[in-house]
Design a protein around this motif. Sequence first.
Motif, PDB file in Angstrom:
ATOM      1  N   CYS A  37       0.856  -1.181   0.000  1.00  0.00           N
ATOM      2  CA  CYS A  37       0.000   0.000   0.000  1.00  0.00           C
ATOM      3  C   CYS A  37       0.887   1.224   0.000  1.00  0.00           C
ATOM      4  N   ALA A  38       0.296   2.342  -0.357  1.00  0.00           N
ATOM      5  CA  ALA A  38       1.062   3.583  -0.276  1.00  0.00           C
ATOM      6  C   ALA A  38       0.262   4.601   0.508  1.00  0.00           C
ATOM      7  N   GLU A  39       0.965   5.452   1.215  1.00  0.00           N
ATOM      8  CA  GLU A  39       0.311   6.512   1.989  1.00  0.00           C
ATOM      9  C   GLU A  39       0.864   7.846   1.537  1.00  0.00           C
ATOM     10  N   ILE A  40      -0.015   8.798   1.438  1.00  0.00           N
ATOM     11  CA  ILE A  40       0.424  10.136   1.050  1.00  0.00           C
ATOM     12  C   ILE A  40       0.178  11.090   2.221  1.00  0.00           C
ATOM     13  N   TYR A  41       1.237  11.737   2.644  1.00  0.00           N
ATOM     14  CA  TYR A  41       1.153  12.671   3.763  1.00  0.00           C
ATOM     15  C   TYR A  41       1.375  14.083   3.255  1.00  0.00           C
ATOM     16  N   LYS A  64      -3.918  17.890  -4.557  1.00  0.00           N
ATOM     17  CA  LYS A  64      -3.915  19.356  -4.444  1.00  0.00           C
ATOM     18  C   LYS A  64      -3.847  19.744  -2.972  1.00  0.00           C
ATOM     19  N   THR A  65      -2.899  20.566  -2.650  1.00  0.00           N
ATOM     20  CA  THR A  65      -2.844  21.125  -1.296  1.00  0.00           C
ATOM     21  C   THR A  65      -2.695  22.629  -1.426  1.00  0.00           C
ATOM     22  N   SER A  66      -2.716  23.304  -0.290  1.00  0.00           N
ATOM     23  CA  SER A  66      -2.595  24.761  -0.332  1.00  0.00           C
ATOM     24  C   SER A  66      -1.235  25.191  -0.887  1.00  0.00           C
ATOM     25  N   HIS A 109       6.353  21.251  -1.326  1.00  0.00           N
ATOM     26  CA  HIS A 109       4.924  21.055  -1.044  1.00  0.00           C
ATOM     27  C   HIS A 109       4.692  20.314   0.272  1.00  0.00           C
ATOM     28  N   LYS A 110       5.766  20.007   0.987  1.00  0.00           N
ATOM     29  CA  LYS A 110       5.677  19.266   2.255  1.00  0.00           C
ATOM     30  C   LYS A 110       4.854  17.980   2.082  1.00  0.00           C
ATOM     31  N   LEU A 111       5.183  17.249   1.009  1.00  0.00           N
ATOM     32  CA  LEU A 111       4.420  16.058   0.659  1.00  0.00           C
ATOM     33  C   LEU A 111       5.320  14.821   0.759  1.00  0.00           C
TER      34      LEU A 111
END
Lengths: 125, 170
Positions: A37-41, A64-66, A109-111
Amino acid sequence: MKKVLKKNIFWIAVFSLLVIVCLAVILLQRFTKEKLCAEIYSEGKLIRTIDDLDPGKPYSFDVKTSLGTNTVRVEKGSVSVSGSDCKNKICVYHGKISKAGESIICAPHKLIIRITGSSGPDAVV
Amino acid sequence: MRVSVKQITMIGIFAALSLIIFMVEAELPVFEGGGIKLGLANIVTLCAMKLLGRKEAGAVLAVRVLLASVFCGSAISLIFSASGAFLAYTVMCLLIGRLDDRQLWVVSVFGAIGHNLGQTFAAYFVCGSAIAFSMLPYLLISAVITGALVGIVSMKLVSSPLRRFSMAKK
């Protein structure tokens, strides 16, 4: 001489049995292999999970993030970032990840995209 | 315990032989997946056990493990090879008196299994994860195969003209 032969056959049988048991264990391990599985933070918070990294058809979606937008692509058991509007594009150049514990990080993007699951060794010594 | 000059010499020769075999083997490309070795140096340990005796074989093994980690290893590899060697030595010591000369290959296989088990436990304690045990089935299979090969070679060597160097008390 005959006694020796008998003993040898006994031990050969014991060891073959051991090998067969080990092979069975290996095969069992193969078949019950966990799905990855993959998780996106985003900014440390879990915003999305991908349950199956090996879908029949590759697909991609936008996160999409701020701070901006990243396009995440899922295909053949791997995840990659195919597009991003961040300035350094390190996440795009990172390429595909496919093993548990690997991650792609987009710092502007702090992703974080991280693969979870416990298959595969952590390290080979 | 008195150690004769002959004993010291033989231990030295066997340890040197074993060290050379070990280091040459370490240079060989490892098989896919890593961590699987032939264990050729165990031929020397087995022969030492048959020709010199158990204590002397222990000395040969200890010298080899220590020197091998000095020449081509690290502190971590010393933990691994010492734990493997210790368990293998214990197992072989227990078995060698119980099985006759023609069953030396069985002793060798059990020694190889002991060696791999010892290394697995060492990996468990060093890495602290149960993932070490997932390699165990592969290691056991390789132990049976390589142990049998090593044992057959040792059997040939022990019954070869080399046996005139034997010091073991019968």
